[in-house]
Design an enzyme around this catalytic site. Structure first.
Site, mmCIF file in Angstrom:
data_model
loop_
_atom_site.group_PDB
_atom_site.id
_atom_site.type_symbol
_atom_site.label_atom_id
_atom_site.label_comp_id
_atom_site.label_asym_id
_atom_site.label_seq_id
_atom_site.Cartn_x
_atom_site.Cartn_y
_atom_site.Cartn_z
ATOM 1 N N SER A 94 46.515 55.683 54.603
ATOM 2 C CA SER A 94 45.121 55.416 54.276
ATOM 3 C C SER A 94 45.037 54.243 53.294
ATOM 4 O O SER A 94 45.502 53.155 53.595
ATOM 5 C CB SER A 94 44.471 56.691 53.718
ATOM 6 O OG SER A 94 43.073 56.566 53.692
ATOM 7 N N ASP A 194 40.192 60.952 63.697
ATOM 8 C CA ASP A 194 40.263 60.698 62.263
ATOM 9 C C ASP A 194 38.833 60.673 61.737
ATOM 10 O O ASP A 194 38.044 59.803 62.122
ATOM 11 C CB ASP A 194 40.973 59.365 62.009
ATOM 12 C CG ASP A 194 41.258 59.104 60.541
ATOM 13 O OD1 ASP A 194 40.484 59.577 59.690
ATOM 14 O OD2 ASP A 194 42.243 58.408 60.243
ATOM 15 N N HIS A 224 43.220 62.825 59.812
ATOM 16 C CA HIS A 224 43.517 61.686 58.941
ATOM 17 C C HIS A 224 44.811 61.850 58.141
ATOM 18 O O HIS A 224 45.647 60.948 58.100
ATOM 19 C CB HIS A 224 42.348 61.439 57.985
ATOM 20 C CG HIS A 224 42.561 60.282 57.079
ATOM 21 N ND1 HIS A 224 42.704 58.990 57.536
ATOM 22 C CD2 HIS A 224 42.684 60.208 55.723
ATOM 23 C CE1 HIS A 224 42.885 58.165 56.526
ATOM 24 N NE2 HIS A 224 42.884 58.882 55.410
#
Length: 255
Positions: A94, A194, A224
């Protein structure tokens, strides 16, 4: 403020040949990367996963930091690994992927990078208002623990600090603008579903980097936070195969 139990940095001294720096996501902690770190440590590598400034305590602390604080903390760990190990790799999930890309842009000596659902932008319409909103509201509701696996838990803030988020948005623009400076071998894991980072982020990264050695792996059973989800072992094993291959190819070049 004291660090939340479980949010502590991960440090393991192993091989002097290969070192790996791991970067966690926005509002998250090394807890989301710990199993990955432990897998790499068990393989004998030297591993570092710092707790980035403003994380792992209280969400208002994150609003007192900017992307430069997070980047410089990661860069300091990179420098320590470079002094210790012959080859250094950087992995990120991320926002950790955003930081990884920035490190790769500024440090071509990095041997390779692995990204898990990296973020470089958002399609959310409210993002355009973020610089203004961040001056009015300190935080909004967050979405920690986007994990498909039953019982999956991410140690992260349940609030989204807006001033820090506005700073992350600035970093996104810088990283997108310099994607062509990324030339290292790159392995990218992307979840098909996600709820935090839209799939277009991975497409932008893959289309923008100058890496010749470029691989995308689609994760069909994870959301995610894939490092805590059904596909975690596939991520861990794939990253080790990547490290071993790059190491072997570098050794053959020397011969």
């Amino acid at each position: 403020m004291p660090v939340l139990p479980g949010a502590e940095p991960f440090v393991h001294d192993g091989s002097e040949d290969i070192g790996v720096l791991l970067c966690h996501g926005f509002t998250s902690t090394p807890q989301s990367m710990r199993a990955w770190c432990e897998h790499l440590a068990a393989e004998g590598y030297t591993v570092r996963c710092p707790l980035l400034p403003g994380h792992g305590t209280r969400w208002p602390d994150l609003n007192r930091t900017t992307w430069l604080d997070w980047y410089h903390a990661a860069e300091a760990e990179l420098a320590e690994l470079r002094d210790r190990c012959r080859l250094v790799f950087v992995f990120g999930q991320s926002m950790g992927g955003t930081l990884t890309l920035r490190l790769a842009q500024r440090h071509p000596e990095i041997a390779g990078i692995v990204l898990v659902n990296p973020s470089v932008m958002t399609l959310r319409k409210t993002a355009r208002l973020l610089p203004l909103l961040s001056r009015v509201w300190p935080a909004v509701g967050g979405i920690p623990g986007d994990i498909a696996k039953p019982g999956g838990f991410e140690l992260a803030y349940d609030r989204l600090p807006l001033r820090a988020m506005a700073s992350l948005q600035q970093l996104w623009g810088i990283v997108r603008g310099d994607l062509g400076r990324v030339r290292q071998p790159l392995l990218l894991f992307r979840s098909t579903v996600d709820h935090i980072v839209e799939p277009v982020n991975s497409a932008i990264v893959l289309d923008g980097v100058a890496s010749v050695d470029l691989t995308e792996v689609v994760l069909a059973d994870s959301f995610h936070v894939a490092t805590l989800d059904h596909d975690a072992q596939a991520v861990f094993a794939g990253s080790v195969e990547f490290l071993q291959r790059i190491h072997r190819e570098r050794a053959e070049e020397v011969v």
